[in-house]
Design a protein around this motif. Structure first.
Motif, PDB file in Angstrom:
ATOM      1  N   GLY A 192       4.394 -65.694  10.903  1.00  0.00           N
ATOM      2  CA  GLY A 192       3.890 -64.780  11.932  1.00  0.00           C
ATOM      3  C   GLY A 192       4.991 -64.035  12.626  1.00  0.00           C
ATOM      4  N   GLU A 234      -1.174 -68.797   9.560  1.00  0.00           N
ATOM      5  CA  GLU A 234      -0.752 -67.407   9.355  1.00  0.00           C
ATOM      6  C   GLU A 234      -0.945 -66.578  10.617  1.00  0.00           C
ATOM      7  OE1 GLU A 234      -1.222 -65.799   5.075  1.00  0.00           O
ATOM      8  OE2 GLU A 234      -3.187 -66.495   5.730  1.00  0.00           O
ATOM      9  N   GLY A 235      -0.106 -65.570  10.757  1.00  0.00           N
ATOM     10  CA  GLY A 235      -0.287 -64.604  11.844  1.00  0.00           C
ATOM     11  C   GLY A 235      -0.062 -65.200  13.225  1.00  0.00           C
ATOM     12  N   GLN A 279       8.096 -62.734   3.934  1.00  0.00           N
ATOM     13  CA  GLN A 279       7.866 -63.175   5.303  1.00  0.00           C
ATOM     14  C   GLN A 279       8.153 -64.688   5.380  1.00  0.00           C
ATOM     15  OE1 GLN A 279       3.914 -63.090   7.149  1.00  0.00           O
ATOM     16  NE2 GLN A 279       4.916 -62.535   9.082  1.00  0.00           N
ATOM     17  N   ASP A 304      -5.905 -67.595   3.138  1.00  0.00           N
ATOM     18  CA  ASP A 304      -6.970 -67.031   3.986  1.00  0.00           C
ATOM     19  C   ASP A 304      -8.140 -67.986   4.114  1.00  0.00           C
ATOM     20  OD1 ASP A 304      -5.702 -64.655   4.558  1.00  0.00           O
ATOM     21  OD2 ASP A 304      -6.413 -63.696   2.716  1.00  0.00           O
TER      22      ASP A 304
HETATM   23  O1    G Z   1      -3.485 -62.535   3.458  1.00  0.00           O
HETATM   24  P1    G Z   1      -2.006 -62.742   3.597  1.00  0.00           P
HETATM   25  O2    G Z   1      -1.646 -63.924   4.361  1.00  0.00           O
HETATM   26  O3    G Z   1      -1.340 -62.720   2.290  1.00  0.00           O
HETATM   27  O4    G Z   1      -1.438 -61.487   4.396  1.00  0.00           O
HETATM   28  C1    G Z   1      -0.558 -61.577   5.429  1.00  0.00           C
HETATM   29  C2    G Z   1      -0.679 -60.286   6.149  1.00  0.00           C
HETATM   30  O5    G Z   1      -0.599 -60.492   7.555  1.00  0.00           O
HETATM   31  C3    G Z   1       0.388 -59.284   5.842  1.00  0.00           C
HETATM   32  O6    G Z   1      -0.155 -58.012   5.946  1.00  0.00           O
HETATM   33  C4    G Z   1       1.407 -59.489   6.954  1.00  0.00           C
HETATM   34  O7    G Z   1       2.224 -58.343   7.153  1.00  0.00           O
HETATM   35  C5    G Z   1       0.487 -59.749   8.110  1.00  0.00           C
HETATM   36  N1    G Z   1       1.061 -60.560   9.176  1.00  0.00           N
HETATM   37  C6    G Z   1       1.918 -61.595   9.061  1.00  0.00           C
HETATM   38  N2    G Z   1       2.203 -62.157  10.265  1.00  0.00           N
HETATM   39  C7    G Z   1       1.499 -61.456  11.186  1.00  0.00           C
HETATM   40  C8    G Z   1       1.357 -61.564  12.615  1.00  0.00           C
HETATM   41  O8    G Z   1       1.932 -62.430  13.290  1.00  0.00           O
HETATM   42  N3    G Z   1       0.520 -60.671  13.199  1.00  0.00           N
HETATM   43  C9    G Z   1      -0.119 -59.729  12.515  1.00  0.00           C
HETATM   44  N4    G Z   1      -0.926 -58.872  13.172  1.00  0.00           N
HETATM   45  N5    G Z   1      -0.034 -59.587  11.147  1.00  0.00           N
HETATM   46  C10   G Z   1       0.767 -60.442  10.490  1.00  0.00           C
END
Ligand code: G
Ligand code: G
Ligand code: MN
Length: 524
Positions: A500, A479-480, A289, A423
Motif C-alpha cells: 500500500g 492490499e491498499g 510494489q 482480491d
Molecule cells: O488487484 P491488484 O492487487 O493486483 O492491484 C493493485 C492495484 O492497487 C494497483 O493498481 C496498485 O497501483 C493499487 N494500489 C496499491 N496500493 C494502493 C494504495 O495504498 N491505495 C490505492 N488507492 N491504490 C493502491
C-alpha cells in the motif's frame, strides 16, 4: 464485440437514423401540403360564395327599388327606365323585368314578351323567392341563365359570373348551389352532387374525395352554398418537391452517422490490434510494489504490476486493457511478456537480495491453460531459489471452472512455487473453493482494508476473512494499506504482510534495488 455485430449495429443505426426522421418529416410535409391546399380550396369556395351573395344582394336591392315606384302599372315608363338603369349599374345582373304568365311582359331587354318565356320554377325559398336555374332565350341560343323572381319582378343572372374566379391550379371544379333543395345553381367542371350535402348540418366542410380536395361553404345570409374541388396532385407535388431535397439530405446525414458509428466501432475493435502492435514493439514494462512485513517493517517481496506506455507517451491503465486482452485471447501473450521482464530483472534483483520474492499476476485465462505451467517451469529453472523468489497471484474471478484452475495451480505448487488468491472477497468464488484449492497466501482486497475502523456496515467482514484465513493456515497480505491505523489493526489481527501507499507506491526495478540497498544499509 465482433465485426459482424458492429456492422449490424452500424446498418441498423444508419437505417434508423435516416428513415425514421425522414418518414416523420415526409408525413408532416404531407399533412402540411394537404392542409395548405385545402385552405386554398376553402378560400376559393368563400370567394365564389361572396360573389353569389353579392348577386343575391344586387337582385334584392334592385327589385326593392323598382317596387318603391308608386305608379299603378308594373310596366310604367318610369319603372322601365329604372329597370334599364339598374341593369346597367349592377355588376351581376344581366336584365330585369316584370313577370306575368311565366314570361317577362316588360324588361330592360328590348325583346317582345313572346321571346321571353321563363319556363317552370325550379325552387321556391321559404321567403317566396322563385328560382329558375336553366332559362334559355331564343336570341341567345346555347346559353342558360339563372332567373330570380321576387314579388313578380325578376332578375336574369349569368350563371358563370360568380364562378369565374382565377385560380393558379388548373382542373379545379366549382359550383354554386341552393340550400333549398341542394341543387346546383351553376357549375363549372365535374362536381359531385353529394358534396353539397356535407354542409347540411354545418357552415363549412373540407375533405378528400378520390383524387380531389373538396371545400364546401354555406352562406349565412342567403340559402346558397359554394363548392370548389382542387386536384389532389397539387398537394402530392408539393410533398414530392420537399422529398426531392429531404431524401438526399437525410442520406447525407445517414452516411455521416454511419461513418461515425463505423469509426467508433473500429476504434473499439482496433484495441486488440493496437495491443498486438504494443507487444511487438515492447511498449509494456513492469513496476514493482513492495510487500512489507507488518511486524518488522522489512520489505520481503514485491508484486509485479504491468504498465503500458503508448508511443504517443500516453499511459494506458491495466484496468482498461487487461479486460480487452482477456476477451480477445491476448492476455496469455501479455502474461508471457511480464514473465519475460521479471526473468530479465531477476538476476540483478536476487543477486543482492536472495530471499526477496516477486509475485506475478495470472489472469483467469492463464489458470485454464496448461501452457502457464510450462511458462512458470521455464522461469523457475533460471532462478537459483525459485520456491523462495517466485510467487503467482490468481484472482478469485479465475475460479469459474475450479477443477481446471485447481489442476494448473496444483502443478505450479508442485514446482514449490507459492500461490496467492488475489482480491479475495470481491469475486464470486465460494469459501469451499478455498479449502479445495491448494493455496499458500490470501490477499485481502483493498475494498475491505478501506473499511477498517470505519462504521461501514461491512467493516467487520475483514476480520471474518482474517479469522477464516488463519483457520485455513494461509499467510495473509493486505492490499491498499494507506494509514498507520489500518496497518496496526491488521497486524493486531494476525495479518503478517501488507502492500500500500503507506509503505511504497509501485516503482521501477532500479528504484526498488536502490531502496532495498538503502534500507539494508540503515538496518546494519
Ligand atoms: O488487484 P491488484 O492487487 O493486483 O492491484 C493493485 C492495484 O492497487 C494497483 O493498481 C496498485 O497501483 C493499487 N494500489 C496499491 N496500493 C494502493 C494504495 O495504498 N491505495 C490505492 N488507492 N491504490 C493502491
Ligand atoms: O497496477 P494497478 O496498478 O493499476 O493494477 C490494476 C489491476 O490490473 C489490478 O487488478 C492488477 O491485479 C491488474 N494487473 C496488474 N498487472 C497485471 C498483470 O501483469 N497481469 C494481470 N493479469 N493483471 C495485472
Ligand atoms: Mn495482484
Amino acid at each position: 464485440m465482433t465485426k459482424n455485430k458492429a456492422t449490424l449495429i452500424a446498418i441498423v443505426a444508419v437505417i434508423g437514423a435516416t428513415t425514421i426522421p425522414m418518414a416523420i418529416a415526409l408525413n408532416r410535409a404531407r399533412h402540411y401540403a394537404l392542409d395548405w391546399e385545402t385552405d386554398r380550396a376553402v378560400m376559393y369556395a368563400r370567394e365564389i360564395l361572396r360573389r353569389t351573395d353579392t348577386t343575391a344582394e344586387q337582385v334584392g336591392a334592385a327589385i326593392r327599388k323598382i317596387r318603391a315606384d308608386t305608379s299603378a302599372d308594373p310596366c310604367s315608363a318610369s319603372r322601365l327606365s329604372l329597370m334599364r338603369k339598374l341593369d346597367l349599374t349592377s355588376t351581376y345582373i344581366q336584365a330585369i323585368g316584370h313577370v306575368a304568365n311565366g314570361r317577362l311582359d316588360c324588361s330592360s331587354l328590348g325583346f317582345p314578351p313572346e321571346q321571353l318565356n321563363l319556363g317552370p320554377v325550379d325552387a321556391t325559398t321559404p321567403r317566396g323567392v322563385k328560382v329558375r336555374t336553366n332559362v334559355e332565350f331564343p336570341f341567345a341560343k346555347g346559353q342558360k341563365f339563372l332567373v330570380v323572381e321576387i314579388h313578380d319582378y325578376a332578375a336574369v343572372v349569368h350563371k358563370a359570373l360568380p364562378l369565374d374566379i382565377a385560380t393558379p391550379e388548373r382542373g379545379t371544379a366549382r359550383a354554386s348551389f341552393a340550400t333549398v333543395d341542394y341543387n346546383p345553381l351553376g357549375t363549372s367542371g365535374p362536381v359531385t352532387r353529394s358534396w353539397f350535402d356535407s354542409v347540411r348540418t354545418k357552415q363549412e366542410a373540407r375533405f378528400v374525395d378520390g383524387d380531389n380536395i373538396v371545400a364546401v361553404v354555406r352562406s349565412t345570409r342567403f340559402p346558397t352554398g359554394a363548392v370548389v374541388s382542387v386536384p389532389l396532385r397539387y398537394a402530392t407535388e408539393r410533398v414530392n418537391m420537399i422529398a426531392r431535397w429531404l431524401i438526399p439530405l437525410a442520406l447525407v446525414a445517414g452516411l455521416g452517422i454511419a461513418a461515425a458509428v463505423i469509426f467508433l466501432a473500429r476504434s473499439r475493435l482496433g484495441l486488440p490490434g493496437i495491443l498486438k502492435s504494443a507487444l511487438r514493439h515492447n511498449e509494456f514494462f513492469v513496476l514493482y510494489q513492495p510487500v512489507v512485513d507488518l511486524k518488522t517493517n522489512k520489505w520481503v517481496g514485491a508484486e509485479a504490476l504491468i504498465r503500458w506506455r503508448r508511443p504517443t507517451g500516453e499511459m494506458m491503465r491495466p484496468d482498461t486493457f487487461i479486460p480487452v486482452a482477456e476477451e480477445t485471447g491476448l492476455i496469455q501473450r501479455i502474461t508471457h511478456r511480464v514473465v519475460e521482464i521479471v526473468e530479465c530483472d531477476a538476476r540483478k534483483l536476487f543477486a543482492a537480495h536472495p530471499s526477496f520474492h516477486v509475485a506475478i499476476n495470472l489472469s483467469p485465462v492463464d489458470l485454464h491453460s496448461h501452457e502457464t505451467v510450462a511458462m512458470v517451469k521455464k522461469i523457475a529453472a533460471t532462478l537459483p531459489r525459485a520456491s523462495v523468489n517466485l510467487m503467482v497471484e490468481a484472482t478469485e474471478r479465475g475460479f469459474v471452472n475450479p477443477e481446471i484452475a485447481g489442476d494448473v495451480l496444483k502443478e505450479i505448487r508442485a514446482l514449490g512455487i507459492r500461490v496467492a488468491i488475489d482480491d479475495f472477497g470481491t469475486g464470486y468464488s465460494s469459501l469451499s473453493h478455498l479449502q479445495s484449492l491448494h493455496l499458500d497466501v490470501l490477499k485481502i482486497a483493498k475494498a475491505f482494508v478501506d473499511t477498517i475502523d470505519t462504521d461501514s456496515a461491512t467493516s467487520q467482514v475483514v476480520w471474518h476473512i482474517t479469522d477464516m484465513s488463519k483457520g485455513l493456515g494461509l499467510t495473509m497480505v493486505a492490499e491498499g494499506v494507506e494509514t498507520q491505523e489500518q496497518a496496526n489493526s491488521l497486524r493486531d489481527h494476525g495479518v503478517q504482510f501488507a502492500q500500500g501507499w503507506l509503505f511504497a507506491k509501485p516503482m521501477t526495478l532500479d528504484e526498488l534495488i536502490t531502496a532495498l540497498n538503502e534500507r539494508e544499509r540503515k538496518a546494519a
